[in-house]
Motif scaffolding. Structure first.
Motif, PDB file in Angstrom:
ATOM      1  N   ASP A 182       1.061  -0.870  -0.224  1.00 28.24           N
ATOM      2  CA  ASP A 182      -0.180  -0.160   0.093  1.00 28.24           C
ATOM      3  C   ASP A 182       0.897   0.958   0.041  1.00 28.24           C
ATOM      4  O   ASP A 182       0.408   2.229   0.045  1.00 28.24           O
ATOM      5  CB  ASP A 182      -0.707  -0.100   1.004  1.00 28.24           C
ATOM      6  CG  ASP A 182      -0.057   0.105   2.521  1.00 28.24           C
ATOM      7  OD1 ASP A 182       1.081  -0.091   2.998  1.00 28.24           O
ATOM      8  OD2 ASP A 182      -0.797   0.305   3.607  1.00 28.24           O
ATOM      9  N   GLY A 183       2.232   0.835  -0.125  1.00 30.56           N
ATOM     10  CA  GLY A 183       3.357   2.203  -0.624  1.00 30.56           C
ATOM     11  C   GLY A 183       3.783   2.693   0.992  1.00 30.56           C
ATOM     12  O   GLY A 183       4.286   3.641   1.106  1.00 30.56           O
ATOM     13  N   TYR A 224      -0.449  -3.246  -6.165  1.00 29.35           N
ATOM     14  CA  TYR A 224      -1.097  -1.921  -5.937  1.00 29.35           C
ATOM     15  C   TYR A 224      -2.118  -1.750  -6.334  1.00 29.35           C
ATOM     16  O   TYR A 224      -1.876  -1.745  -7.126  1.00 29.35           O
ATOM     17  CB  TYR A 224      -0.189  -0.603  -5.820  1.00 29.35           C
ATOM     18  CG  TYR A 224      -0.302   0.119  -4.628  1.00 29.35           C
ATOM     19  CD1 TYR A 224      -0.194   1.316  -3.979  1.00 29.35           C
ATOM     20  CD2 TYR A 224      -1.043   1.160  -5.460  1.00 29.35           C
ATOM     21  CE1 TYR A 224       0.168   2.029  -3.338  1.00 29.35           C
ATOM     22  CE2 TYR A 224      -2.039   2.173  -4.733  1.00 29.35           C
ATOM     23  CZ  TYR A 224      -1.071   2.852  -3.756  1.00 29.35           C
ATOM     24  OH  TYR A 224      -1.513   3.490  -3.213  1.00 29.35           O
ATOM     25  N   VAL A 225      -2.991  -1.307  -5.201  1.00 33.20           N
ATOM     26  CA  VAL A 225      -4.263  -1.256  -5.370  1.00 33.20           C
ATOM     27  C   VAL A 225      -4.646  -0.012  -5.287  1.00 33.20           C
ATOM     28  O   VAL A 225      -5.051   0.373  -3.879  1.00 33.20           O
ATOM     29  CB  VAL A 225      -5.430  -2.495  -5.363  1.00 33.20           C
ATOM     30  CG1 VAL A 225      -6.369  -2.824  -5.477  1.00 33.20           C
ATOM     31  CG2 VAL A 225      -4.975  -3.471  -5.649  1.00 33.20           C
ATOM     32  N   VAL A 226      -5.223   0.853  -6.312  1.00 32.62           N
ATOM     33  CA  VAL A 226      -6.216   2.157  -6.136  1.00 32.62           C
ATOM     34  C   VAL A 226      -7.798   1.487  -5.631  1.00 32.62           C
ATOM     35  O   VAL A 226      -8.032   1.411  -6.929  1.00 32.62           O
ATOM     36  CB  VAL A 226      -5.763   3.006  -8.198  1.00 32.62           C
ATOM     37  CG1 VAL A 226      -6.727   4.123  -7.006  1.00 32.62           C
ATOM     38  CG2 VAL A 226      -4.308   3.002  -8.156  1.00 32.62           C
ATOM     39  N   ASP A 227      -7.196   1.541  -4.366  1.00 32.69           N
ATOM     40  CA  ASP A 227      -8.668   1.806  -3.731  1.00 32.69           C
ATOM     41  C   ASP A 227     -10.171   2.713  -4.695  1.00 32.69           C
ATOM     42  O   ASP A 227     -10.279   3.236  -4.304  1.00 32.69           O
ATOM     43  CB  ASP A 227      -8.791   1.240  -2.654  1.00 32.69           C
ATOM     44  CG  ASP A 227     -10.164   1.360  -1.920  1.00 32.69           C
ATOM     45  OD1 ASP A 227     -11.101   0.716  -2.134  1.00 32.69           O
ATOM     46  OD2 ASP A 227     -10.025   0.756  -0.019  1.00 32.69           O
ATOM     47  N   SER A 228     -11.110   1.543  -5.212  1.00 31.09           N
ATOM     48  CA  SER A 228     -11.958   2.300  -6.150  1.00 31.09           C
ATOM     49  C   SER A 228     -13.153   3.118  -5.108  1.00 31.09           C
ATOM     50  O   SER A 228     -13.744   4.052  -5.251  1.00 31.09           O
ATOM     51  CB  SER A 228     -12.684   0.886  -7.270  1.00 31.09           C
ATOM     52  OG  SER A 228     -13.331   0.195  -6.705  1.00 31.09           O
ATOM     53  N   GLU A 249      -2.583   6.423  -8.634  1.00 29.73           N
ATOM     54  CA  GLU A 249      -1.766   5.641  -9.375  1.00 29.73           C
ATOM     55  C   GLU A 249      -0.232   5.487  -9.906  1.00 29.73           C
ATOM     56  O   GLU A 249       0.360   5.065  -9.422  1.00 29.73           O
ATOM     57  CB  GLU A 249      -2.159   5.768 -10.811  1.00 29.73           C
ATOM     58  CG  GLU A 249      -3.309   4.992 -10.945  1.00 29.73           C
ATOM     59  CD  GLU A 249      -3.532   5.387 -12.403  1.00 29.73           C
ATOM     60  OE1 GLU A 249      -4.129   6.219 -12.959  1.00 29.73           O
ATOM     61  OE2 GLU A 249      -5.295   5.274 -12.093  1.00 29.73           O
ATOM     62  N   ASP A 250       0.453   7.299  -9.158  1.00 28.67           N
ATOM     63  CA  ASP A 250       1.856   7.151  -9.679  1.00 28.67           C
ATOM     64  C   ASP A 250       2.645   6.985  -7.263  1.00 28.67           C
ATOM     65  O   ASP A 250       3.578   6.172  -8.141  1.00 28.67           O
ATOM     66  CB  ASP A 250       1.837   8.779  -9.373  1.00 28.67           C
ATOM     67  CG  ASP A 250       1.673   9.472 -10.669  1.00 28.67           C
ATOM     68  OD1 ASP A 250       1.462   9.062 -11.443  1.00 28.67           O
ATOM     69  OD2 ASP A 250       1.575  11.071 -10.478  1.00 28.67           O
ATOM     70  N   GLU A 251       1.537   6.496  -6.891  1.00 31.29           N
ATOM     71  CA  GLU A 251       2.363   6.323  -5.475  1.00 31.29           C
ATOM     72  C   GLU A 251       1.892   4.625  -5.737  1.00 31.29           C
ATOM     73  O   GLU A 251       2.848   4.388  -5.224  1.00 31.29           O
ATOM     74  CB  GLU A 251       0.558   6.517  -4.526  1.00 31.29           C
ATOM     75  CG  GLU A 251       1.025   6.368  -3.156  1.00 31.29           C
ATOM     76  CD  GLU A 251       0.538   6.366  -2.452  1.00 31.29           C
ATOM     77  OE1 GLU A 251      -0.103   5.148  -1.378  1.00 31.29           O
ATOM     78  OE2 GLU A 251       0.473   7.254  -2.113  1.00 31.29           O
ATOM     79  N   GLY A 252       1.278   4.052  -6.325  1.00 28.07           N
ATOM     80  CA  GLY A 252       1.430   3.061  -6.833  1.00 28.07           C
ATOM     81  C   GLY A 252       2.694   2.402  -7.161  1.00 28.07           C
ATOM     82  O   GLY A 252       3.307   1.282  -6.905  1.00 28.07           O
ATOM     83  N   ARG A 253       2.515   3.280  -8.732  1.00 27.27           N
ATOM     84  CA  ARG A 253       4.262   2.765  -9.518  1.00 27.27           C
ATOM     85  C   ARG A 253       5.564   3.041  -8.464  1.00 27.27           C
ATOM     86  O   ARG A 253       5.740   1.454  -8.560  1.00 27.27           O
ATOM     87  CB  ARG A 253       3.903   3.430 -10.413  1.00 27.27           C
ATOM     88  CG  ARG A 253       3.023   3.065 -11.893  1.00 27.27           C
ATOM     89  CD  ARG A 253       2.872   3.559 -13.233  1.00 27.27           C
ATOM     90  NE  ARG A 253       3.120   5.148 -13.248  1.00 27.27           N
ATOM     91  CZ  ARG A 253       0.890   5.237 -12.986  1.00 27.27           C
ATOM     92  NH1 ARG A 253       0.289   5.314 -13.458  1.00 27.27           N
ATOM     93  NH2 ARG A 253       1.376   6.657 -13.384  1.00 27.27           N
ATOM     94  N   GLU A 254       5.629   4.201  -7.911  1.00 32.21           N
ATOM     95  CA  GLU A 254       6.373   4.184  -6.943  1.00 32.21           C
ATOM     96  C   GLU A 254       6.200   2.422  -5.858  1.00 32.21           C
ATOM     97  O   GLU A 254       7.459   2.091  -5.622  1.00 32.21           O
ATOM     98  CB  GLU A 254       6.218   5.238  -6.313  1.00 32.21           C
ATOM     99  CG  GLU A 254       6.677   6.818  -7.185  1.00 32.21           C
ATOM    100  CD  GLU A 254       6.796   7.667  -6.318  1.00 32.21           C
ATOM    101  OE1 GLU A 254       6.822   7.783  -5.006  1.00 32.21           O
ATOM    102  OE2 GLU A 254       6.537   8.841  -6.880  1.00 32.21           O
ATOM    103  N   VAL A 291       0.155  -2.397 -10.947  1.00 32.88           N
ATOM    104  CA  VAL A 291      -0.881  -1.266 -10.637  1.00 32.88           C
ATOM    105  C   VAL A 291      -2.072  -1.474 -10.999  1.00 32.88           C
ATOM    106  O   VAL A 291      -2.744  -1.539 -11.797  1.00 32.88           O
ATOM    107  CB  VAL A 291      -1.249  -0.030 -10.386  1.00 32.88           C
ATOM    108  CG1 VAL A 291      -1.294   0.856 -10.279  1.00 32.88           C
ATOM    109  CG2 VAL A 291       0.982   0.387 -10.108  1.00 32.88           C
ATOM    110  N   ARG A 292      -3.279  -2.367 -10.268  1.00 33.84           N
ATOM    111  CA  ARG A 292      -5.065  -2.324 -11.060  1.00 33.84           C
ATOM    112  C   ARG A 292      -5.964  -1.045  -9.861  1.00 33.84           C
ATOM    113  O   ARG A 292      -4.984  -0.766  -8.748  1.00 33.84           O
ATOM    114  CB  ARG A 292      -4.979  -3.938  -9.902  1.00 33.84           C
ATOM    115  CG  ARG A 292      -4.578  -4.232 -11.076  1.00 33.84           C
ATOM    116  CD  ARG A 292      -5.131  -5.484 -10.477  1.00 33.84           C
ATOM    117  NE  ARG A 292      -4.253  -6.651 -11.808  1.00 33.84           N
ATOM    118  CZ  ARG A 292      -4.695  -8.279 -12.276  1.00 33.84           C
ATOM    119  NH1 ARG A 292      -5.860  -8.380 -11.129  1.00 33.84           N
ATOM    120  NH2 ARG A 292      -4.327  -8.466 -13.260  1.00 33.84           N
ATOM    121  N   LYS A 293      -6.890  -1.408 -10.540  1.00 28.32           N
ATOM    122  CA  LYS A 293      -7.805  -0.868  -9.515  1.00 28.32           C
ATOM    123  C   LYS A 293      -9.524  -1.521  -9.297  1.00 28.32           C
ATOM    124  O   LYS A 293      -9.555  -2.299 -10.181  1.00 28.32           O
ATOM    125  CB  LYS A 293      -8.745   0.609 -10.546  1.00 28.32           C
ATOM    126  CG  LYS A 293      -7.770   2.050 -11.184  1.00 28.32           C
ATOM    127  CD  LYS A 293      -8.369   2.569 -11.896  1.00 28.32           C
ATOM    128  CE  LYS A 293      -7.440   3.799 -13.088  1.00 28.32           C
ATOM    129  NZ  LYS A 293      -7.880   3.750 -14.129  1.00 28.32           N
TER     130      LYS A 293
END
Length: 147
Positions: A10-11, A37-41, A60-65, A85-87
């Motif tokens: 989760d970063g 990393y999942v971007v919480d919808s 999404e940027d945070e997830g890629r990092e 990285v997914r949503k």
């Protein structure tokens, strides 16, 4: 025993403790490390029309990092790493990813919560993963130190 190990992130700082357990398991098994990393919808859906796209792009940027950090740490140990990285809803996305990629083990961190905190958050991602996974889940409890 394990060919593909999923280490969701989760970063947060909790990933260091999770990796301290997960990467040696991967080394011992010469396994590929998958970082997700999942971007919480649910978070992005709660944003206003004005801030939603900006928030989603930021996450999404945070997830890629975050997944790049996991991949870098795996690479330093000579391990192959795959990132994504997914949503979606984090626990569901983790389980879907595991199923799609033939994951043998999920190594996930959790912060110890009081019963009151558990009620307030309606459980945690790690609890939902454990409850619904059809594969072994290694939970690193109190990763990062609980308050």
């Amino acid at each position: 025993m394990y060919d593909d190990i999923l280490i969701p992130t989760d970063g947060s700082e909790t990933i260091a403790e999770t990796l301290a357990h997960g990467l040696p398991i991967a080394e011992h098994n010469d396994a590929t490390v998958h970082s997700l990393y999942v971007v919480d919808s649910r978070v992005t859906a709660a944003a206003t029309d004005e801030t939603g796209p900006e928030l989603e792009a930021s996450l999404e940027d945070e997830g890629r990092e975050a997944v790049a950090d996991v991949a870098d740490r795996a690479d330093r140990r000579g391990l192959e790493a795959v990132t994504d990285v997914r949503k979606g809803t984090p626990s569901k996305a983790i389980l879907e990813y595991a199923d799609e990629h033939g994951i043998d083990l999920i190594v996930i961190g959790t912060r110890g919560k009081s019963p009151r905190e558990k009620i307030a958050s309606l459980g945690s991602v790690s609890e939902r993963v454990v409850d619904n996974a059809e594969i072994p889940v290694f939970v690193v409890r109190d990763a990062g130190g609980a308050d």
